[in-house]
Motif scaffolding. Sequence first.
Motif, short mmCIF file in Angstrom:
data_model
loop_
_atom_site.label_atom_id
_atom_site.label_comp_id
_atom_site.label_asym_id
_atom_site.label_seq_id
_atom_site.Cartn_x
_atom_site.Cartn_y
_atom_site.Cartn_z
N GLU B 205 0.77 -1.12 0.02
CA GLU B 205 0.02 -0.04 0.11
C GLU B 205 0.87 1.15 0.01
O GLU B 205 0.46 2.24 -0.58
CB GLU B 205 -0.84 0.24 1.07
N TYR B 208 2.66 2.12 -3.37
CA TYR B 208 1.72 2.79 -4.35
C TYR B 208 1.58 4.34 -3.92
O TYR B 208 1.37 5.27 -4.74
CB TYR B 208 0.61 1.99 -4.84
N GLN B 209 1.24 4.47 -2.61
CA GLN B 209 0.86 5.88 -2.23
C GLN B 209 1.97 6.78 -2.39
O GLN B 209 1.85 7.93 -3.01
CB GLN B 209 0.53 5.87 -0.66
N LYS B 210 3.12 6.43 -2.16
CA LYS B 210 4.40 7.07 -2.54
C LYS B 210 4.68 7.45 -3.74
O LYS B 210 4.79 8.56 -4.56
CB LYS B 210 5.77 6.38 -2.12
N LEU B 211 4.31 6.26 -4.88
CA LEU B 211 4.50 6.71 -6.26
C LEU B 211 3.49 7.53 -6.69
O LEU B 211 3.65 8.31 -7.58
CB LEU B 211 4.31 5.20 -7.09
N TRP B 212 2.10 7.39 -6.24
CA TRP B 212 1.16 8.50 -6.40
C TRP B 212 1.59 9.77 -6.10
O TRP B 212 1.33 10.81 -7.04
CB TRP B 212 -0.06 7.97 -5.95
N GLU B 214 4.46 11.15 -5.79
CA GLU B 214 5.54 11.60 -6.52
C GLU B 214 4.99 11.96 -8.04
O GLU B 214 5.39 12.95 -8.40
CB GLU B 214 6.87 10.58 -6.70
N TYR B 215 4.05 11.20 -8.41
CA TYR B 215 3.69 11.42 -9.79
C TYR B 215 2.72 12.68 -9.69
O TYR B 215 3.11 13.62 -10.62
CB TYR B 215 2.65 10.35 -10.35
N PHE B 216 2.06 12.79 -8.67
CA PHE B 216 1.17 14.25 -8.36
C PHE B 216 2.22 15.35 -8.52
O PHE B 216 1.85 16.33 -9.24
CB PHE B 216 0.44 14.08 -7.16
N SER B 218 5.10 15.69 -10.02
CA SER B 218 5.99 15.67 -11.20
C SER B 218 5.21 16.36 -12.27
O SER B 218 5.61 16.90 -13.17
CB SER B 218 6.43 14.39 -11.72
N ILE B 219 3.65 15.87 -12.28
CA ILE B 219 2.85 16.54 -13.53
C ILE B 219 2.73 17.98 -13.52
O ILE B 219 2.01 18.14 -14.55
CB ILE B 219 1.58 15.55 -13.46
N ALA B 220 2.82 18.59 -12.43
CA ALA B 220 2.54 19.84 -12.49
C ALA B 220 3.36 20.62 -13.11
O ALA B 220 4.76 20.53 -13.12
CB ALA B 220 2.48 20.44 -11.09
N ILE B 221 3.17 21.87 -14.05
CA ILE B 221 4.12 22.55 -14.85
C ILE B 221 4.25 23.82 -13.86
O ILE B 221 3.65 24.56 -13.71
CB ILE B 221 3.52 22.78 -16.13
N VAL B 243 -4.84 10.81 -1.12
CA VAL B 243 -3.58 10.58 -0.84
C VAL B 243 -2.43 11.46 -1.35
O VAL B 243 -1.47 11.82 -0.54
CB VAL B 243 -3.30 9.06 -1.50
N GLU B 244 -2.81 12.19 -2.24
CA GLU B 244 -1.68 13.18 -2.92
C GLU B 244 -1.37 14.12 -2.13
O GLU B 244 -0.32 14.92 -2.40
CB GLU B 244 -2.11 13.33 -4.39
#
Lengths: 438, 247
Positions: B205, B208-212, B214-216, B218-221, B243-244
């Motif tokens: 768990e 995947y929380q951590k991955l999400w 970090e994704y969150f 990284s995706i912001a400009i 979570v994010e």
Amino acid sequence: MELLDKLKILADAAKYDVSCSSSGSTRKNKKGGLGNSHVSGICHSWSDDGRCISLLKILFTNYCIYDCAYCVNRASNDLPRAAFLPEEVMNLTINFYRRNYIEGLFLSSTIYKSPNYTMELLLETVRKLREEVNFNGYIHLKAIPGADKVLIERAGEYVDRMSVNIELPSTKGLQLLAPQKKREEIIKPMGIITSRITQNIVEKRKFKTAPRFVPAGQSTQLIVGATNDNDINILTLSEALYNQFNLKRVYYSAYVPVATHPNLPSISRPPLLREHRLYQADWLLRFYGFKAKELLSLSNPNFDEKLDPKCDWAIRNMDLFPVEINRAEYKMLLRVPGVGVKSAKRIIAARRFTPLDYDDLKKMGIVLKRARHFITCRGKYYGERRLNTDTIRNNIILNSNNNKKKGISDENQLSIFSLFPDILLPFEEKITKITGEL
Amino acid sequence: MKIYYTYDGSFDGLLTAIYEAYYRREKPEKILLEEDYQENLFLKRVHIHTDREKAKRVYDSIKSKISNESLKNIFYTYLSELEDLGTWVYQYLKLGWKIGKHIDLNLADDRVLVIHKIRLKIDREKHLMLGLIRFRRLQGNIYYAPIEPKFNIVGLVAPHFVDRLGEENWVIHDVKRGIGAVYNGEEWIIRDIDLEAELEYGNDEFIYQKLWQEYFKSIAIKNRINPKLQKRNMPMRYWRYLVEKNG
């Protein structure tokens, strides 16, 4: 390399692609499977820049053989590189999906080794998702320009939406900033996808069980502000894409300065207001029955930053207004500034019961700030006392919040401009309309 | 003397009150929850006892004499838990039985408008929730999602996840109301939930929380950061279980 690092690098590399929607597909879940798609799409979060996050948007890899000046992933740029394995993308997708973080996958890639090699990797990933783990959520896949027709067609059978990014609106811009790319190569996969979609519609009519091909249609992206193309050129291109290629969406991406290059404009901020105006105009083309040439002309090639395109049009055509709200037909209601598709439909429904006056409109939630200058309610006019276009224009601009934001004005020079001529030629096959996406 | 009806807060109770208003030929000024009623010498209070038979007759009558859509409208209004909902539903239905199936086109009428506005709010929150619900994988392969929606919509979002996550076991827990939708891979029910023990998370768990998270990030400009827009689209009252937003 750790999965976490890969994800950081490859999400970072994908973020300039603005496409986000997860709509237009009605893919159902299968027995024992995971996921389905929601026809109007679902946003799952909003990132710090305020844009919605619907799909897991990543590049498969950011190793690239091309060196396009405007692109952050160009070969000559010194930045960390990574590549996923198909299993890794698959596991990320289904585990994020089960936790309801995302609506599906948006997989794109730079060109690694060769177009065919890259396309094969993408195809393998989506095949695994659909066939090995029975994933039925939304998938948006990039078609790689220059890849074999067979690969693109096979991938299309697994995914909901496909797209090819045109990026630079003119051939001249392409020569200047991406000399390795040929416009024919970009257009070719779009043609392949369009004709397969058309063919699929015919197949579906004959056999209900025929496998679907890219059910949510095709989209593309244009960069705004990296070249000196003006709005009319961009909008005419979009119009042609909608009409000839039956695209579902054209996305506009304000150019974010990611590189310095003699051929690139030097701007401090991305032209967000211009991007916004283009989106407004794009909506007018798709849902309001406008033509590009009504909105802009050669003598008036760019949108007014102070006024939205519909308002601008209405003021230039003041002889058509005001219209009587209780009699005007739907098409004309749609052309009233401030009245949208929903409002127009509500007005039509409500006036069957009772003639509407100004307060009724207010109660119904119709935005009258702009509309009041262009309508009468039971014969009465509620706008400025004198129907004078300058007064109305100033009144609207003064009342709009947008004038607080400072517009970014780029000096746009008229250049010898060539739109992609290929797509302006009549497309050979007759394309039936696919249900629109609202 | 003005009459106020009170009912027990159930949907059947509300429908029974409407039934009684018709058959007793009374015109109640308001229909309220028991606990929302305040004693007043100049009012006559009538408490309505829930009767499923009577409720069913109103239910069927709405379906046949007005429309399925208006039935949906009043059920959604009921889920809003607003104090005056009983009165609004009563007024709306009275008009509905007069006009018939086209009632919802009558958009200039206040009795219709008020119901539509509530319906719109509920639809919005429901749709937003479909995206903002975050499941956590617990030991024993149960997916658990805590939420605190403004309106009582847990029953509206559950069917969406039955279609989507049909092979999993999951719980959507409305922490504020102490209820939840519970699905066991075959069917779902709404029941009271009282969490006493600490939740034990599955092994992967937190990965995947951590991955999400970090994704969150990284995706912001960075050149386009716009917290106002973010908050407009995703009001802060929903951040607590995201979570994010809690990395």
